[in-house]
Design an enzyme around this catalytic site. Structure first.
Site, mmCIF file in Angstrom:
data_model
loop_
_atom_site.group_PDB
_atom_site.id
_atom_site.type_symbol
_atom_site.label_atom_id
_atom_site.label_comp_id
_atom_site.label_asym_id
_atom_site.label_seq_id
_atom_site.Cartn_x
_atom_site.Cartn_y
_atom_site.Cartn_z
ATOM 1 N N SER A 47 43.491 42.444 33.824
ATOM 2 C CA SER A 47 44.586 42.412 32.848
ATOM 3 C C SER A 47 45.925 42.767 33.489
ATOM 4 O O SER A 47 46.988 42.477 32.927
ATOM 5 C CB SER A 47 44.298 43.398 31.707
ATOM 6 O OG SER A 47 44.187 44.710 32.214
ATOM 7 N N LYS A 48 45.897 43.390 34.656
ATOM 8 C CA LYS A 48 47.130 43.833 35.308
ATOM 9 C C LYS A 48 47.984 42.668 35.804
ATOM 10 O O LYS A 48 49.174 42.854 36.082
ATOM 11 C CB LYS A 48 46.802 44.788 36.461
ATOM 12 C CG LYS A 48 46.109 46.066 36.031
ATOM 13 C CD LYS A 48 46.951 46.908 35.089
ATOM 14 C CE LYS A 48 46.301 48.252 34.803
ATOM 15 N NZ LYS A 48 47.115 49.087 33.898
ATOM 16 N N ASP A 49 47.402 41.480 35.901
ATOM 17 C CA ASP A 49 48.217 40.300 36.233
ATOM 18 C C ASP A 49 49.353 40.142 35.236
ATOM 19 O O ASP A 49 50.466 39.732 35.582
ATOM 20 C CB ASP A 49 47.368 39.021 36.183
ATOM 21 C CG ASP A 49 46.455 38.865 37.379
ATOM 22 O OD1 ASP A 49 46.429 39.768 38.236
ATOM 23 O OD2 ASP A 49 45.769 37.834 37.454
ATOM 24 N N ALA A 52 52.170 42.764 35.981
ATOM 25 C CA ALA A 52 52.799 42.526 37.285
ATOM 26 C C ALA A 52 53.781 41.362 37.197
ATOM 27 O O ALA A 52 54.938 41.466 37.624
ATOM 28 C CB ALA A 52 51.736 42.246 38.345
#
Length: 346
Positions: A47-49, A52
């Protein structure tokens, strides 16, 4: 069978629009319909895409970032991978202060993606000069032309999920979601997603997942930071020894605490029962569902969405290693039944 016929300009075009997948076996004894928002379908496998790409593009629009600059961040692994991936495409250097609690797999992946990695001790206070928070700040001061993302205190962390994850879940459930269950680390995922969903329907119940050894659940209930709550635990990317301002505590209805041990077994159980190879925090989120279900939280007709944040490949040397599980005492006599259940589940 659905096929993707699109051609994409680069890997970043694949961020978001992850699938909602019904869980058919693991929660079958509980009332309600259970759906996993499987974030490992992002190109960086987490989910950090979303944060970022969103934070970096916002910094570009404001002129804070220009090609050739250096991006600095603190991470337990996934955010760092996503930032490194975005940096490659957009032409930035990437420097990461990483918690020593991060798996060797994650650290190796970060280096492979071209990031310069500083490994910092996990079990020190947030204001200790050796902590990854303080190391990142020092590097930011030392490196000219650097930008410190600071996901723990960056409101854009919330905005990224408000603009993507929340609307996706609302659309995928046709507005019929009754519960959102998500782990809380920086708090961006649960806060942004919940904020959007509650605007559509204030009756949606939002349940956060916290770790034993973390201060978040007690802070939510009392608004007091209690250092006595803090002790070492193994789950990465869940819970905190500080209060992240990227957490909107007002949109979370309650927090549930889960143990390292049960979360590890549940992650393995998800793979064995649903064919979904997910990470340690996904196991924690599902463990919360187990505890809530046993407590009678759900009823017929409820539509529960659980966010599975990342992919199991990040944990090969941890929860998916029998050796590591044994070293932690997770396969001791107390948990023999759980180990057998994982081995022989139909």
């Amino acid at each position: 069978m659905k096929h993707r016929n699109q051609v994409f300009d680069n890997v970043l075009d694949l961020v978001g629009n992850t699938p909602l997948i019904k869980l058919n076996k693991i929660a079958s004894k509980f009332k309600g319909n259970f759906y996993a928002k499987v974030e490992s379908f992002n190109p960086g496998h987490s989910s950090k895409d979303r944060i970022a790409l969103y934070i970096i593009e916002q910094a570009e629009k404001k002129g804070i970032l220009t090609p050739g600059d250096t991006i600095i961040e603190t991470t337990s692994g996934n955010t760092g991978f996503s930032i490194a991936m975005v940096s490659i495409i957009k032409g930035y250097d990437c420097v990461l202060a990483v918690s020593s609690k991060s798996s060797a797999d994650k650290i190796d992946m970060l280096k492979t993606m071209g990031a310069k990695v500083y490994v910092c001790p996990a079990h020190v206070s947030a204001d200790d000069p050796r902590s990854y928070y303080q190391v990142a700040k020092r590097l930011h001061e030392e490196i000219k032309g650097s930008v410190y993302i600071n996901q723990y205190f960056n409101e854009l962390n919330i905005d990224a999920h408000y603009k993507s994850t929340g609307p996706e879940i609302w659309k995928q459930t046709e507005g019929k979601i009754t519960h959102l269950v998500a782990c809380s680390g920086t708090g961006g995922t649960i806060s942004g997603t919940a904020r959007y969903l509650k605007e559509q329907n204030p009756k949606i119940k939002v349940i956060g997942v916290d770790a034993f050894g973390s201060v978040i659940k007690k802070y939510h209930e009392t608004r007091e930071f209690d250092e006595k709550e803090i002790y070492p635990y193994r789950i990465e990317g869940l819970g905190k020894n500080l209060i992240p301002s990227a957490t909107d505590f007002d949109v979370v209805d309650e927090f549930v605490k889960v143990t390292d041990e049960e979360s590890a077994h549940t992650a393995r159980l998800i793979a064995k029962s649903e064919g979904l190879f997910v990470g340690y925090t996904s196991g924690a989120a599902m463990q919360a569902i187990m505890q809530l279900g046993e407590g009678g939280e759900f009823k017929e007709g409820d539509n529960i969405v659980i966010i599975f944040p990342d992919h199991g490949s990040r944990y090969m040397s941890k929860v998916y290693s029998d050796k590591w599980m044994t070293e932690q005492g997770f396969f001791d006599s107390k948990n023999e039944a759980a180990a057998q259940r994982i081995q022989y589940i139909k």
